[in-house]
Scaffold this active site. Sequence first.
Site, short mmCIF file in Angstrom:
data_model
loop_
_atom_site.label_atom_id
_atom_site.label_comp_id
_atom_site.label_asym_id
_atom_site.label_seq_id
_atom_site.Cartn_x
_atom_site.Cartn_y
_atom_site.Cartn_z
N TYR A 57 70.46 65.26 146.15
CA TYR A 57 70.16 65.14 144.72
C TYR A 57 71.50 65.98 143.98
O TYR A 57 72.54 66.17 144.31
CB TYR A 57 68.72 65.47 144.40
N LYS A 115 58.96 38.30 153.35
CA LYS A 115 60.36 37.77 153.53
C LYS A 115 61.06 39.08 153.74
O LYS A 115 62.24 38.79 154.53
CB LYS A 115 60.75 37.01 152.00
#
Length: 754
Positions: free
Chosen positions: A43, A98
């Site tokens: 970060y 899915k």
Amino acid sequence: MSDKRDSSQYDEALRYHAQGKPGKLEIVATKAVATQQDLSLAYSPGVAAPCLAITEDPDTVYDYTTKGNRVAVISNGTAVLGLGNLGALGSKPVMEGKAVLFKRFADLDCFDLELDTEDVDEFVNSVRLMGPSFGGINLEDIKAPECFIIEQRLREAMDIPVFHDDQHGTAIICAAGVINALDLTGRTIKDVKVVVNGAGAAAIACLELIKAMGLPHNNAILCDTKGVIYKGRENGMNQWKSAHAVETEARTLEEAMVGADIFLGLSVKDAVTKQMVKDMAAKPIIFAMANPDPEIRPEEIAEVRGDAIVATGRSDYPNQVNNVLGFPYIFRGALDVRATTINEEMKIAAAEALAELAREDVPDEVAAAYKGNRPVYGPNYIIPVPFDPRLISHVPTAVAKAAMDSGVARKPIVDETAYRNELRARLDPTAGSLQLIMDEVRAAPRRVIFAEGEEEKVIRAALEFKKAGYGEPVLIGREEVVRDTMSQLGIEIDEALEIYNAYEMEDRERYYDFLYSRLQRKGYLYRDCVRLVNRDRNIFAACMVANGDADAMVTGTTRRFSVSFKEINKVIDPKEGEKPIGVSIAVGRERTVFLADTAVTTLPNAQELVQITKQSAEVARRLGHEPRVALLSYSNFGNPAHETAEQVREAVRLLDQQELDFEYDGEMSADVALNPDIMALYPFCRLSGPANVLVMPGLHSAHITSKLMPVLGETEVIGPLLVGLAKPVQIVPIGATVSDLVNMAALAAHEAGH
């Protein structure tokens, strides 16, 4: 839906989704975030570097982020499975599922996104604005005709693949089946009459794809709930139906079916009668794909037609048209070449790759899916099954190549073979670890004996070994039995395949003499040696290798390791200065670890541990790993002190007296050997990093560890590799698969080359 709610499966499904962490997905970091330095790189301030690089060159987003491996699975829930309009929230479990399939079958990371709108403009704008986040968009469970409009508008607006799987996924698998059904019945696509029942998204996509493959427009009749879609019809029409209207006198499905060669059903249960099937042409091709119940059941078709080829959407019948055969691999290939779209050429390539795969001899994993009944290309096997491990290398490669040939690939693949190997390694970590070895073997093929040549899986492995280019397989067995087995399996007889039987060899006496010279002072008479060569295939095979008539051998599928090893040991001595040991290779997602001795030495003393250490380090180096060896114990560097650790400490002392070119240390526990944070508690430890070779203190712990690892985690164990013999011999476990046999035979060939 009340019957579904009352079923035990309904309750079981709820428990499945609720147990542990609710749902089926989680996000896992791929970079370490364990220290302040890690955090500053992940970060602020470190993340500024890739941000600036991407701003300067947008293409580098594929280098510094997950975009290139990320697919969005998006729905508004207006056509969920066979349940209808459940809305965005109701569709979420399906979209999560899915995403799981994308990961399981193609190693693609997915976010499921459920949009709470039925407005086409809102849907399109929402997805379009999320384009920078993803490498591809998979649209799912959106009702027609909105699905046509949404997909078309998104394809025009976005420069990444957009694919409505309900349409095109079904169409691609259906087309693959049609290709093979035409082949089996001696037809060509240009000469058949096709009837399609159902005019929704999937049906129209199926029809459009087979037309793109060469079916003449006037050879197809499309039907909906109101009958045939003919030129001039006005009732219940839209632009997508009108595109397939033809001049015909037929007005009903029953009339359309007369003389039809192919029926594609994507409609409702019981839409087709036995009489309709009777009225079709000879050798009819019937794909009744309605779910959960087909337009007509295969049993009903069989009652009136014995010459039909039948496919359904169900897993309990042969030839299942299952979308999971398509969408993961199509996106994999498209994303790997950074395709801007998924075009007709890529869909056709996927269908053709699936069709070709069904014609090949199937591996053990496929046979397992058929409960041990190995399928053979024919009327009951025209479509591969979802767990065929070859799908990951076949289909994406075909799709990627079609994208390149059709000009929509932004990052062409330079080396197709390397790409196939990379694909295999995504789902099979063993493939990546072994590939360099296999390439070496292919460059210098060897003659390898498969000692148990009458066994079905051994025959298959030998043929696969030859097909892969690893060398010339030699089968030990009765030729008539081997040929008969091949014939029963539907395998084409290869006249060049070498098959040997001691009884039929003209010069077998030299093997008798050779064996007698070795065993005459070990209690064996000449006639005993004759009997051993004639009756024991391992003895015979080992004699061939020992006398230079073959380079290596593999055995073990029908006998325990200890039995096979004892037989071979009568014929082949250890290498000078070495001892036979077993080295197992544990291959995981993040690391490869060698375990020794996992097969031969029960309780090694200090001198034997020294030998095991040196030989296992050499195996690791030969297979491409710089060895860091840990001699394991339950104690760490004398704590707690116990006599059982003495031989390990003594082995390290003896190793210190030799000039060795690899790192080693001990005694230590497994967590110290493998975990750098725990290893850091012992700053005097001589290993520069986690160990990749583990020398076990005894056969019990070695064997237990090697069997436990693949059961508890994402680790595959190869072996044990038998090393330390004067000639290359490998002994597989009794439950070895065809793939195991091929790998071990190739490793034996590789050793022969060194």
